[in-house]
Design a protein around this motif. Structure first.
Motif, PDB file in Angstrom:
ATOM      1  N   ALA A 178       0.816  -1.217   0.000  1.00  0.00           N
ATOM      2  CA  ALA A 178       0.000   0.000   0.000  1.00  0.00           C
ATOM      3  C   ALA A 178       0.844   1.259   0.000  1.00  0.00           C
ATOM      4  CB  ALA A 178      -0.930   0.005   1.214  1.00  0.00           C
ATOM      5  N   THR A 179       2.151   1.131   0.302  1.00  0.00           N
ATOM      6  CA  THR A 179       3.029   2.313   0.368  1.00  0.00           C
ATOM      7  C   THR A 179       3.850   2.490  -0.894  1.00  0.00           C
ATOM      8  OG1 THR A 179       4.839   1.057   1.398  1.00  0.00           O
ATOM      9  CG2 THR A 179       3.177   2.034   2.870  1.00  0.00           C
ATOM     10  N   ALA A 180       3.540   1.713  -1.923  1.00  0.00           N
ATOM     11  CA  ALA A 180       4.323   1.814  -3.153  1.00  0.00           C
ATOM     12  C   ALA A 180       4.233   3.219  -3.738  1.00  0.00           C
ATOM     13  CB  ALA A 180       3.824   0.794  -4.176  1.00  0.00           C
ATOM     14  N   LEU A 181       5.334   3.683  -4.327  1.00  0.00           N
ATOM     15  CA  LEU A 181       5.371   5.005  -4.931  1.00  0.00           C
ATOM     16  C   LEU A 181       4.518   5.033  -6.193  1.00  0.00           C
ATOM     17  CD1 LEU A 181       9.194   5.739  -4.570  1.00  0.00           C
ATOM     18  CD2 LEU A 181       7.334   6.662  -3.168  1.00  0.00           C
ATOM     19  N   PRO A 182       4.029   6.223  -6.573  1.00  0.00           N
ATOM     20  CA  PRO A 182       3.243   6.329  -7.811  1.00  0.00           C
ATOM     21  C   PRO A 182       4.039   5.806  -9.003  1.00  0.00           C
ATOM     22  CG  PRO A 182       3.055   8.339  -6.520  1.00  0.00           C
ATOM     23  CD  PRO A 182       4.109   7.510  -5.851  1.00  0.00           C
ATOM     24  N   GLY A 183       3.372   5.000  -9.842  1.00  0.00           N
ATOM     25  CA  GLY A 183       4.034   4.438 -11.010  1.00  0.00           C
ATOM     26  C   GLY A 183       4.756   3.143 -10.740  1.00  0.00           C
ATOM     27  N   VAL A 184       4.881   2.745  -9.482  1.00  0.00           N
ATOM     28  CA  VAL A 184       5.547   1.496  -9.114  1.00  0.00           C
ATOM     29  C   VAL A 184       4.479   0.454  -8.797  1.00  0.00           C
ATOM     30  CG1 VAL A 184       7.101   0.357  -7.502  1.00  0.00           C
ATOM     31  CG2 VAL A 184       7.531   2.737  -8.191  1.00  0.00           C
ATOM     32  N   PRO A 185       4.500  -0.707  -9.461  1.00  0.00           N
ATOM     33  CA  PRO A 185       3.488  -1.724  -9.177  1.00  0.00           C
ATOM     34  C   PRO A 185       3.456  -2.082  -7.697  1.00  0.00           C
ATOM     35  CG  PRO A 185       4.714  -2.299 -11.153  1.00  0.00           C
ATOM     36  CD  PRO A 185       5.419  -1.120 -10.536  1.00  0.00           C
ATOM     37  N   ARG A 186       2.252  -2.180  -7.165  1.00  0.00           N
ATOM     38  CA  ARG A 186       2.099  -2.467  -5.744  1.00  0.00           C
ATOM     39  C   ARG A 186       1.683  -3.907  -5.487  1.00  0.00           C
ATOM     40  NH1 ARG A 186      -3.162  -2.392  -4.008  1.00  0.00           N
ATOM     41  NH2 ARG A 186      -4.727  -1.887  -5.575  1.00  0.00           N
ATOM     42  N   LEU A 187       1.402  -4.677  -6.548  1.00  0.00           N
ATOM     43  CA  LEU A 187       0.956  -6.052  -6.400  1.00  0.00           C
ATOM     44  C   LEU A 187       2.052  -7.017  -6.837  1.00  0.00           C
ATOM     45  CD1 LEU A 187      -2.648  -5.788  -7.899  1.00  0.00           C
ATOM     46  CD2 LEU A 187      -1.962  -5.577  -5.505  1.00  0.00           C
ATOM     47  N   THR A 188       2.379  -7.980  -5.985  1.00  0.00           N
ATOM     48  CA  THR A 188       3.328  -9.036  -6.342  1.00  0.00           C
ATOM     49  C   THR A 188       2.681 -10.377  -6.060  1.00  0.00           C
ATOM     50  OG1 THR A 188       4.353  -8.942  -4.143  1.00  0.00           O
ATOM     51  CG2 THR A 188       5.369  -7.624  -5.901  1.00  0.00           C
ATOM     52  N   LEU A 189       2.756 -11.271  -7.020  1.00  0.00           N
ATOM     53  CA  LEU A 189       2.217 -12.612  -6.872  1.00  0.00           C
ATOM     54  C   LEU A 189       3.381 -13.576  -6.689  1.00  0.00           C
ATOM     55  CD1 LEU A 189      -0.197 -14.544  -6.913  1.00  0.00           C
ATOM     56  CD2 LEU A 189       0.129 -14.744  -9.395  1.00  0.00           C
ATOM     57  N   HIS A 190       3.510 -14.104  -5.505  1.00  0.00           N
ATOM     58  CA  HIS A 190       4.587 -15.036  -5.184  1.00  0.00           C
ATOM     59  C   HIS A 190       4.118 -16.454  -5.523  1.00  0.00           C
ATOM     60  CE1 HIS A 190       7.288 -12.271  -2.789  1.00  0.00           C
ATOM     61  NE2 HIS A 190       6.199 -11.536  -3.009  1.00  0.00           N
ATOM     62  N   ILE A 191       4.796 -17.054  -6.497  1.00  0.00           N
ATOM     63  CA  ILE A 191       4.467 -18.394  -6.967  1.00  0.00           C
ATOM     64  C   ILE A 191       5.442 -19.390  -6.348  1.00  0.00           C
ATOM     65  CG2 ILE A 191       4.296 -19.892  -8.994  1.00  0.00           C
ATOM     66  CD1 ILE A 191       2.104 -17.861  -8.894  1.00  0.00           C
ATOM     67  N   GLY A 192       4.921 -20.462  -5.790  1.00  0.00           N
ATOM     68  CA  GLY A 192       5.760 -21.453  -5.120  1.00  0.00           C
ATOM     69  C   GLY A 192       6.511 -22.345  -6.082  1.00  0.00           C
ATOM     70  N   LEU A 193       7.393 -21.750  -6.873  1.00  0.00           N
ATOM     71  CA  LEU A 193       8.210 -22.486  -7.832  1.00  0.00           C
ATOM     72  C   LEU A 193       9.671 -22.071  -7.697  1.00  0.00           C
ATOM     73  CD1 LEU A 193       6.032 -22.264 -11.085  1.00  0.00           C
ATOM     74  CD2 LEU A 193       6.387 -24.302  -9.675  1.00  0.00           C
ATOM     75  N   PRO A 194      10.611 -22.965  -7.999  1.00  0.00           N
ATOM     76  CA  PRO A 194      12.032 -22.596  -7.955  1.00  0.00           C
ATOM     77  C   PRO A 194      12.397 -21.734  -9.157  1.00  0.00           C
ATOM     78  CG  PRO A 194      11.798 -24.824  -8.781  1.00  0.00           C
ATOM     79  CD  PRO A 194      10.413 -24.387  -8.345  1.00  0.00           C
ATOM     80  N   HIS A 195      13.554 -21.095  -9.083  1.00  0.00           N
ATOM     81  CA  HIS A 195      13.990 -20.245 -10.192  1.00  0.00           C
ATOM     82  C   HIS A 195      14.360 -21.054 -11.431  1.00  0.00           C
ATOM     83  CE1 HIS A 195      14.061 -16.272  -8.198  1.00  0.00           C
ATOM     84  NE2 HIS A 195      14.188 -17.001  -7.099  1.00  0.00           N
ATOM     85  N   THR A 196      14.434 -22.358 -11.297  1.00  0.00           N
ATOM     86  CA  THR A 196      14.703 -23.222 -12.452  1.00  0.00           C
ATOM     87  C   THR A 196      13.420 -23.651 -13.161  1.00  0.00           C
ATOM     88  OG1 THR A 196      14.708 -25.135 -10.958  1.00  0.00           O
ATOM     89  CG2 THR A 196      16.842 -24.106 -11.456  1.00  0.00           C
ATOM     90  N   ALA A 197      12.277 -23.162 -12.710  1.00  0.00           N
ATOM     91  CA  ALA A 197      10.994 -23.544 -13.316  1.00  0.00           C
ATOM     92  C   ALA A 197      10.954 -23.159 -14.787  1.00  0.00           C
ATOM     93  CB  ALA A 197       9.843 -22.884 -12.564  1.00  0.00           C
ATOM     94  N   THR A 198      10.296 -23.976 -15.588  1.00  0.00           N
ATOM     95  CA  THR A 198      10.166 -23.700 -17.021  1.00  0.00           C
ATOM     96  C   THR A 198       9.079 -22.652 -17.256  1.00  0.00           C
ATOM     97  OG1 THR A 198       8.476 -25.391 -17.363  1.00  0.00           O
ATOM     98  CG2 THR A 198      10.795 -26.091 -17.507  1.00  0.00           C
ATOM     99  N   PRO A 199       9.114 -21.977 -18.405  1.00  0.00           N
ATOM    100  CA  PRO A 199       8.048 -21.017 -18.732  1.00  0.00           C
ATOM    101  C   PRO A 199       6.658 -21.654 -18.665  1.00  0.00           C
ATOM    102  CG  PRO A 199       9.883 -20.733 -20.233  1.00  0.00           C
ATOM    103  CD  PRO A 199      10.182 -21.964 -19.427  1.00  0.00           C
ATOM    104  N   GLU A 200       6.544 -22.903 -19.084  1.00  0.00           N
ATOM    105  CA  GLU A 200       5.246 -23.567 -19.064  1.00  0.00           C
ATOM    106  C   GLU A 200       4.742 -23.765 -17.631  1.00  0.00           C
ATOM    107  OE1 GLU A 200       7.863 -24.606 -20.763  1.00  0.00           O
ATOM    108  OE2 GLU A 200       7.212 -24.094 -22.803  1.00  0.00           O
TER     109      GLU A 200
END
Length: 315
Positions: A178-200
């Motif tokens: 809620a404190t994000a600056l104007p123009g900065v996205p305030r929503l982040t969706l954290h997905i329970g996947l490793p950084h090696t996850a495939t695009p699919e």
């Protein structure tokens, strides 16, 4: 709620099977029947010729992948797919692949060429529109990776790969700053996947989360507008249609496209109100639009956003 007649029980109406509602003062105007092609060619059943000519553009080539013939229209080369059919008139369709022409078997090629020349302004304009739409779709194709962004409820959503996230919440957690600056996205969706996850894998996880959010939201808004309109719906289901945002059946079934979750709430509310209004008026008559207007007085603005926006491409 009035019980639909037997003739209506098999009917289904979908959003954008109809044309945009005209201003009330124009509702009684008859549609333009279009120009006639000189005998012996039949009537051309394509949209009427625009009142203003299309701007002259640099010569270009438009070729349908199944083209058997070519026409030179205002200096542009147009390769088109010609189909002979049991019909009484020449029909033009400009789609993603290009121009398709359907003509009666007895109409000669010279008459078809004459009809193409007469409708050249309309054909070239539609070909340019399809070309521009394809460019927008390519630009909207999602690069499925850590940090990619998507529209969500009219806002911008950032996808974050986080193996610790969502173990008990379906593999995804939405965080709001809620404190994000104007123009900065305030929503982040954290997905329970490793950084090696495939695009699919990333695509499937995000789409699954979006569909769950869509169902919850649509159920809430359907209950809200059903109470306002005095109607009852029997079943709500999600759709993945490419050209329809929603549909309603006289038996009380409502289908809504889950991709509506990308739009802001006024647009979602318009589609919900539109489909529920069909449970009172199973048509697109002036009375139907009055029903929609009774719960959304400015629905035209929300309706316009459905045609103006290009949604992300999930492939």
């Amino acid at each position: 709620m009035t019980r639909p007649s037997p003739a209506l029980r098999s009917m289904q109406l979908s959003l954008f099977d109809d044309s945009a509602p005209a201003p009330r003062s124009l509702m009684s105007l008859p549609p333009d029947a279009g120009p006639m092609v000189s005998v012996p060619a039949p009537r051309v059943d394509s949209p009427p010729t625009p009142t203003t000519a299309a701007p002259r553009l640099a010569p270009a080539v438009f070729r349908h992948p199944q083209a058997q013939r070519e026409a030179r229209l205002q200096g542009h080369v147009v390769g088109y797919a010609l189909k002979r059919a049991r019909r009484r008139s020449i029909g033009f369709v400009v789609g993603i692949e290009g121009l398709s022409v359907s003509a009666p078997r007895w109409v000669g090629l010279a008459e078809i060429d004459a009809a193409l020349a007469e409708k050249s302004d309309w054909i070239l304009r539609k070909l340019r529109e399809q070309q521009e739409r394809q460019q927008r779709l390519l630009a909207a194709k999602v690069d499925w990776r850590d940090g990619t962004t998507l529209p969500y409820l009219g806002d911008t959503l950032i996808v974050v790969l986080d193996p610790r996230a969502g173990v008990t919440q379906g593999g995804a957690v939405l965080n709001t700053d809620a404190t994000a600056l104007p123009g900065v996205p305030r929503l982040t969706l954290h997905i329970g996947l490793p950084h090696t996850a495939t695009p699919e894998q990333i695509r499937d996880a995000v789409q699954s989360w979006l569909q769950r959010q869509a169902r919850q939201l649509f159920e809430t808004r359907c209950r809200h507008f059903a109470a306002q309109l005095g109607v009852q719906y029997k079943r709500l289901s999600l759709s993945s249609a490419q050209t329809r945002w929603g549909s309603a059946s006289a038996d009380g079934s409502i289908r809504l496209n889950w991709r509506l979750v990308h739009f802001a709430m006024p647009t979602i509310d318009y589609v919900v109100a539109h489909e529920l209004a069909h449970l009172r008026e199973m048509n697109h008559s002036p009375r139907f639009w009055d029903v929609v207007r009774s719960v959304m007085p400015d629905f035209e603005r929300a309706r316009g956003s459905l045609k103006d926006d290009v949604l992300p491409v999930f492939d």
